[in-house]
Design a protein around this motif. Structure first.
Motif, PDB file in Angstrom:
ATOM      1  N   ALA A 208       0.840  -1.205   0.000  1.00  0.00           N
ATOM      2  CA  ALA A 208       0.000   0.000   0.000  1.00  0.00           C
ATOM      3  C   ALA A 208       0.876   1.258   0.000  1.00  0.00           C
ATOM      4  O   ALA A 208       0.585   2.231  -0.696  1.00  0.00           O
ATOM      5  N   GLU A 209       1.987   1.220   0.739  1.00  0.00           N
ATOM      6  CA  GLU A 209       2.850   2.402   0.850  1.00  0.00           C
ATOM      7  C   GLU A 209       3.738   2.602  -0.375  1.00  0.00           C
ATOM      8  O   GLU A 209       4.399   3.630  -0.488  1.00  0.00           O
ATOM      9  N   SER A 210       3.813   1.590  -1.247  1.00  0.00           N
ATOM     10  CA  SER A 210       4.720   1.781  -2.391  1.00  0.00           C
ATOM     11  C   SER A 210       3.985   1.772  -3.729  1.00  0.00           C
ATOM     12  O   SER A 210       4.623   1.717  -4.771  1.00  0.00           O
ATOM     13  N   THR A 211       2.652   1.837  -3.699  1.00  0.00           N
ATOM     14  CA  THR A 211       1.921   1.941  -4.955  1.00  0.00           C
ATOM     15  C   THR A 211       1.506   3.394  -5.195  1.00  0.00           C
ATOM     16  O   THR A 211       2.249   4.151  -5.818  1.00  0.00           O
ATOM     17  N   TRP A 212       0.362   3.805  -4.647  1.00  0.00           N
ATOM     18  CA  TRP A 212      -0.119   5.167  -4.907  1.00  0.00           C
ATOM     19  C   TRP A 212       0.861   6.246  -4.442  1.00  0.00           C
ATOM     20  O   TRP A 212       1.054   7.220  -5.162  1.00  0.00           O
ATOM     21  N   PRO A 213       1.474   6.103  -3.288  1.00  0.00           N
ATOM     22  CA  PRO A 213       2.421   7.167  -2.895  1.00  0.00           C
ATOM     23  C   PRO A 213       3.557   7.357  -3.910  1.00  0.00           C
ATOM     24  O   PRO A 213       3.917   8.497  -4.222  1.00  0.00           O
ATOM     25  N   VAL A 214       4.096   6.257  -4.441  1.00  0.00           N
ATOM     26  CA  VAL A 214       5.186   6.378  -5.410  1.00  0.00           C
ATOM     27  C   VAL A 214       4.657   6.968  -6.719  1.00  0.00           C
ATOM     28  O   VAL A 214       5.245   7.881  -7.300  1.00  0.00           O
ATOM     29  N   PHE A 215       3.511   6.446  -7.148  1.00  0.00           N
ATOM     30  CA  PHE A 215       2.901   6.946  -8.382  1.00  0.00           C
ATOM     31  C   PHE A 215       2.647   8.452  -8.289  1.00  0.00           C
ATOM     32  O   PHE A 215       2.959   9.215  -9.201  1.00  0.00           O
TER      33      PHE A 215
ATOM     34  N   VAL B  53       9.158  -6.943  -1.156  1.00  0.00           N
ATOM     35  CA  VAL B  53       7.976  -6.647  -1.972  1.00  0.00           C
ATOM     36  C   VAL B  53       7.871  -5.160  -2.316  1.00  0.00           C
ATOM     37  O   VAL B  53       7.367  -4.805  -3.379  1.00  0.00           O
ATOM     38  N   ALA B  54       8.370  -4.281  -1.431  1.00  0.00           N
ATOM     39  CA  ALA B  54       8.245  -2.843  -1.719  1.00  0.00           C
ATOM     40  C   ALA B  54       9.168  -2.432  -2.863  1.00  0.00           C
ATOM     41  O   ALA B  54       8.767  -1.667  -3.738  1.00  0.00           O
ATOM     42  N   ALA B  55      10.399  -2.939  -2.889  1.00  0.00           N
ATOM     43  CA  ALA B  55      11.345  -2.490  -3.915  1.00  0.00           C
ATOM     44  C   ALA B  55      10.834  -2.785  -5.331  1.00  0.00           C
ATOM     45  O   ALA B  55      10.787  -1.876  -6.164  1.00  0.00           O
ATOM     46  N   PRO B  56      10.404  -4.038  -5.621  1.00  0.00           N
ATOM     47  CA  PRO B  56       9.859  -4.239  -6.980  1.00  0.00           C
ATOM     48  C   PRO B  56       8.586  -3.442  -7.228  1.00  0.00           C
ATOM     49  O   PRO B  56       8.320  -3.040  -8.364  1.00  0.00           O
ATOM     50  N   THR B  57       7.789  -3.218  -6.164  1.00  0.00           N
ATOM     51  CA  THR B  57       6.568  -2.424  -6.358  1.00  0.00           C
ATOM     52  C   THR B  57       6.914  -0.972  -6.693  1.00  0.00           C
ATOM     53  O   THR B  57       6.230  -0.325  -7.491  1.00  0.00           O
ATOM     54  N   PHE B  58       7.979  -0.441  -6.093  1.00  0.00           N
ATOM     55  CA  PHE B  58       8.454   0.907  -6.456  1.00  0.00           C
ATOM     56  C   PHE B  58       8.748   0.947  -7.955  1.00  0.00           C
ATOM     57  O   PHE B  58       8.376   1.889  -8.645  1.00  0.00           O
TER      58      PHE B  58
ATOM     59  N   ALA C  42       6.680   3.093 -10.729  1.00  0.00           N
ATOM     60  CA  ALA C  42       7.423   4.131 -11.456  1.00  0.00           C
ATOM     61  C   ALA C  42       7.206   4.020 -12.958  1.00  0.00           C
ATOM     62  O   ALA C  42       7.308   5.019 -13.660  1.00  0.00           O
ATOM     63  N   VAL C  43       6.906   2.817 -13.463  1.00  0.00           N
ATOM     64  CA  VAL C  43       6.811   2.666 -14.916  1.00  0.00           C
ATOM     65  C   VAL C  43       5.377   2.680 -15.440  1.00  0.00           C
ATOM     66  O   VAL C  43       5.159   3.030 -16.599  1.00  0.00           O
ATOM     67  N   VAL C  44       4.376   2.325 -14.615  1.00  0.00           N
ATOM     68  CA  VAL C  44       3.015   2.279 -15.158  1.00  0.00           C
ATOM     69  C   VAL C  44       2.526   3.695 -15.472  1.00  0.00           C
ATOM     70  O   VAL C  44       2.927   4.654 -14.819  1.00  0.00           O
TER      71      VAL C  44
ATOM     72  N   TRP D 145      14.890 -11.148  -3.797  1.00  0.00           N
ATOM     73  CA  TRP D 145      13.791 -10.263  -4.219  1.00  0.00           C
ATOM     74  C   TRP D 145      14.128  -8.814  -3.902  1.00  0.00           C
ATOM     75  O   TRP D 145      13.870  -7.914  -4.696  1.00  0.00           O
ATOM     76  N   ALA D 146      14.672  -8.601  -2.715  1.00  0.00           N
ATOM     77  CA  ALA D 146      14.993  -7.234  -2.292  1.00  0.00           C
ATOM     78  C   ALA D 146      16.040  -6.625  -3.216  1.00  0.00           C
ATOM     79  O   ALA D 146      15.888  -5.500  -3.700  1.00  0.00           O
ATOM     80  N   LEU D 147      17.087  -7.389  -3.497  1.00  0.00           N
ATOM     81  CA  LEU D 147      18.173  -6.871  -4.333  1.00  0.00           C
ATOM     82  C   LEU D 147      17.693  -6.646  -5.769  1.00  0.00           C
ATOM     83  O   LEU D 147      17.916  -5.575  -6.353  1.00  0.00           O
ATOM     84  N   GLY D 148      16.995  -7.666  -6.316  1.00  0.00           N
ATOM     85  CA  GLY D 148      16.469  -7.517  -7.678  1.00  0.00           C
ATOM     86  C   GLY D 148      15.528  -6.328  -7.763  1.00  0.00           C
ATOM     87  O   GLY D 148      15.576  -5.541  -8.711  1.00  0.00           O
ATOM     88  N   GLY D 149      14.670  -6.201  -6.743  1.00  0.00           N
ATOM     89  CA  GLY D 149      13.708  -5.096  -6.723  1.00  0.00           C
ATOM     90  C   GLY D 149      14.410  -3.749  -6.669  1.00  0.00           C
ATOM     91  O   GLY D 149      14.027  -2.810  -7.367  1.00  0.00           O
ATOM     92  N   TRP D 150      15.442  -3.673  -5.853  1.00  0.00           N
ATOM     93  CA  TRP D 150      16.190  -2.421  -5.731  1.00  0.00           C
ATOM     94  C   TRP D 150      16.803  -2.030  -7.078  1.00  0.00           C
ATOM     95  O   TRP D 150      16.705  -0.876  -7.512  1.00  0.00           O
ATOM     96  N   LEU D 151      17.405  -3.014  -7.760  1.00  0.00           N
ATOM     97  CA  LEU D 151      18.051  -2.702  -9.037  1.00  0.00           C
ATOM     98  C   LEU D 151      17.019  -2.247 -10.081  1.00  0.00           C
ATOM     99  O   LEU D 151      17.246  -1.289 -10.811  1.00  0.00           O
ATOM    100  N   LEU D 152      15.873  -2.934 -10.100  1.00  0.00           N
ATOM    101  CA  LEU D 152      14.817  -2.542 -11.044  1.00  0.00           C
ATOM    102  C   LEU D 152      14.292  -1.145 -10.720  1.00  0.00           C
ATOM    103  O   LEU D 152      14.085  -0.317 -11.602  1.00  0.00           O
ATOM    104  N   ALA D 153      14.080  -0.908  -9.406  1.00  0.00           N
ATOM    105  CA  ALA D 153      13.525   0.385  -9.003  1.00  0.00           C
ATOM    106  C   ALA D 153      14.507   1.505  -9.320  1.00  0.00           C
ATOM    107  O   ALA D 153      14.125   2.568  -9.800  1.00  0.00           O
ATOM    108  N   ARG D 154      15.797   1.245  -9.102  1.00  0.00           N
ATOM    109  CA  ARG D 154      16.785   2.287  -9.372  1.00  0.00           C
ATOM    110  C   ARG D 154      16.803   2.630 -10.857  1.00  0.00           C
ATOM    111  O   ARG D 154      16.861   3.790 -11.247  1.00  0.00           O
TER     112      ARG D 154
END
Lengths: 279, 310
Positions: A100-107, A177-182, A186-188, A261-270
């Motif tokens: 919830a904290e990494s969907t609409w707030p990031v968008f 879960v938050a990092a890939p959601t970021f 960011a892309v949608v 997941w955390a590391l992959g998510g971080w790299l994707l988010a960055r």
């Protein structure tokens, strides 16, 4: 106050000396300044938040643990259903808050209030903007999970001092879960994609990743889907810690899987953040 | 700072997005303490240039030095000394006016106590002291713009970048913003701005460039540009007829240039009154006559055309 008028307006001291004196040494940990910004916004709403972070787990625990549990006489593997379910509910609460904290707030920080762009104009780098916000999400995951734990401790559902390790587990799950959601947020290009994430990822994951019933009750194919989700790994760890039993899978394996997941998510988010912020 | 080295120096600066060339090899020098303007229609490359100067958009080609540093390598060090007022306000609507300044100050490593003092000073400067503790959401457009400007000043920048600082404001709010920007300039702050408004450019800019299609098509002080690209005066004639076209033919040779618009005819001349007398001598009786000085707008339209750009 009326726009205009010539009074007031003291001079801002931007003389050369003032500038030299004011030339700050840049923040030592720039992401901490970003984290502090998110906390200031949270200060406005935290009271309502605290209420719901105690109320929601209480209701959930009462509803599922006592309500549903009353029909499950034999428990799960000899454990009272109420005690069995709290570990899973803790992990799923952490998941809900993290997403919830990494969907609409990031968008919104990209599309609506454009906070990230304001931050990029300051002497921050992309990982500072991203890391500061992620740290705030983990702070929310941690405080909500601790509130949940306090509630279930009062119900006597925590049986082992291993529960003290739970804050680390939920933070790791939160990051996983938050990092890939970021990255996703960011892309949608429309926020209806965010609702899809809940419909097609969060809800099925919550239902089938061993929160409410053991994954072994599922057909083998679905069982593997459950094992792929980061949630199941956290559920197994949380359950083992609240009950003081051995995890079904290697603890190191769980931690490494969540870490991946955390590391992959971080790299994707960055990468996603850089594409949006550095044009 | 006494050296004559320009604060911003661009040579052959290019920005491409895929196949599209937004900035097509421009040379710009901005000196310490001046107010420098980028003018041009939409899509001329002004904002892309501003983003490169703001060190958030790496140049595709060419050379760019800001405060003697390389924006790609030293981005944060340069941004620490810049103030940026973006085209669209990106304040946090949930925070108070004051909090918007103090949280932003922390990105620059400004200690909390100093940040609070500076926020108070800046709110006074942009006349928002009375609204310091109100949320940003209900503020008027003019107030938000002033707050954005105040936020751009929170690190006491040497260069302030303003992307269309008064677009969308009512006349009172625009004049207040101009006045505050003028004060900043008096204090020695270097201003770099983009604008659509010619009166804004004439009011604020010491020097400016006119951009079109990613290139610089003219450069100089507002007065020099008018001298070079337009005449001293302009006569506007409006004839009471369906079309102005038939009258234009009769005016040929009058002044340096005759421009026919759907609703009026413009005569670019040295002496407006003399031209009006000549029009009378030709036996023409326009319904409306206006003699005015040439403005930057005449230059702008002459250089970039009257065709609508979207």
């Amino acid at each position: 106050m009326v726009d205009g008028g010539r009074g007031g307006g003291g001079l801002v001291s931007v003389t050369q000396q003032a500038r030299e004196r004011a030339r700050p040494a840049l923040p030592r940990v720039p992401a901490a300044a970003v984290f502090a910004y998110h906390l200031v916004g949270y200060r406005r709403t935290w009271r309502a938040g605290v209420f719901s972070s105690f109320l929601l787990p209480t209701l959930t625990v009462l509803g599922f643990g006592l309500g549903v549990g009353a029909y499950i006489d034999q428990g799960v593997g000899g454990v009272r259903y109420f005690d069995w379910i709290v570990g899973g509910l803790l992990a799923s609460t952490a998941l809900q808050v993290a997403i919830a904290e990494s969907t609409w707030p990031v968008f919104s920080n990209f599309r609506w209030i454009k906070t990230y762009f304001a931050q990029s104009a300051a002497p921050l780098r992309v990982p500072d903007v991203l890391g500061g916000h992620l740290a705030f999400v983990l702070f929310r995951v941690l405080t909500s999970s601790v509130a949940f734990l306090l509630v279930v401790v009062l119900f006597g559902a925590v049986r082992s001092p291993w529960a003290l390790t739970l804050p680390l587990v939920v933070v790791l799950l939160g990051l996983a879960v938050a990092a890939p959601t970021f990255a996703y947020a960011a892309v949608v290009d429309s926020d209806s994609w965010l609702a899809m994430l809940f419909r097609f990822a969060v809800i099925p994951m919550t239902l089938f990743a061993g929160v409410f019933f053991p994954v072994e009750s599922l057909p083998v194919a679905l069982r593997w889907l459950a094992y792929v989700t980061p949630l199941w790994h956290a559920v197994d760890l949380c359950r083992a810690a609240t009950l003081g039993i051995a995890a079904q899978w290697s603890v190191a394996g769980h931690l490494l899987y969540l870490g991946a997941w955390a590391l992959g998510g971080w790299l994707l988010a960055r990468r996603a953040f850089r594409r949006r912020l550095v044009l | 700072m006494t050296t004559a080295q320009p604060l911003i120096q661009a040579r052959g600066l290019v920005k491409r997005f895929g196949d599209f060339t937004a900035v097509d090899g421009i040379d710009v020098e901005v000196r310490s303490g001046e107010a420098f303007g980028f003018l041009g229609p939409n899509g001329a490359g002004k904002s892309s240039t501003m983003r490169m100067v703001g060190c958030i958009s790496p140049p595709t080609a060419g050379e760019l030095r800001i405060l003697g540093m390389d924006p790609v390598r030293d981005g944060p060090a340069i941004r620490a000394r810049l103030g940026v007022c973006p085209q669209l306000d990106n304040l946090d609507p949930e925070l108070t006016v004051r909090e918007n300044l103090t949280t932003y100050a922390r990105y620059f490593g400004i200690p909390r106590r100093v940040a609070r003092a500076r926020a108070a000073e800046l709110l006074d400067f942009v006349q928002l002291t009375e609204r310091a503790d109100s949320r940003v959401d209900p503020l008027s457009g003019g107030m938000k713009r002033r707050l954005t400007i105040a936020r751009a000043l929170v690190n006491e920048p040497e260069i302030v970048l303003l992307d269309e600082p008064t677009t969308g404001l009512d006349p009172q709010a625009r004049h207040l913003v101009w006045e505050r920007l003028f004060r900043l300039k008096q204090q020695g702050v270097t201003l770099v701005l983009t604008t659509h408004y010619m009166d804004e450019a004439e009011q604020l800019c010491d020097r400016l460039v006119v951009m079109d299609g990613g290139r610089i098509v003219a450069e100089g002080s507002p007065r020099a540009l008018i001298q070079r690209h337009s005449t001293r005066e302009v006569v506007e004639l409006r004839f009471a007829a369906e079309s102005q076209e038939p009258f234009a033919g009769k005016l040929d040779g009058l002044g340096e240039r005759v421009e026919v618009l759907p609703d009026r005819i413009l005569l670019y001349v040295h002496d407006g009154d003399a031209a009006v007398a000549e029009v009378g001598a030709l036996g023409l009786t326009p319904a409306n006559v206006l003699v005015r000085r040439s403005s930057l707008e005449d230059v702008f339209l002459h250089l970039t055309g009257r065709t609508l750009v979207d």
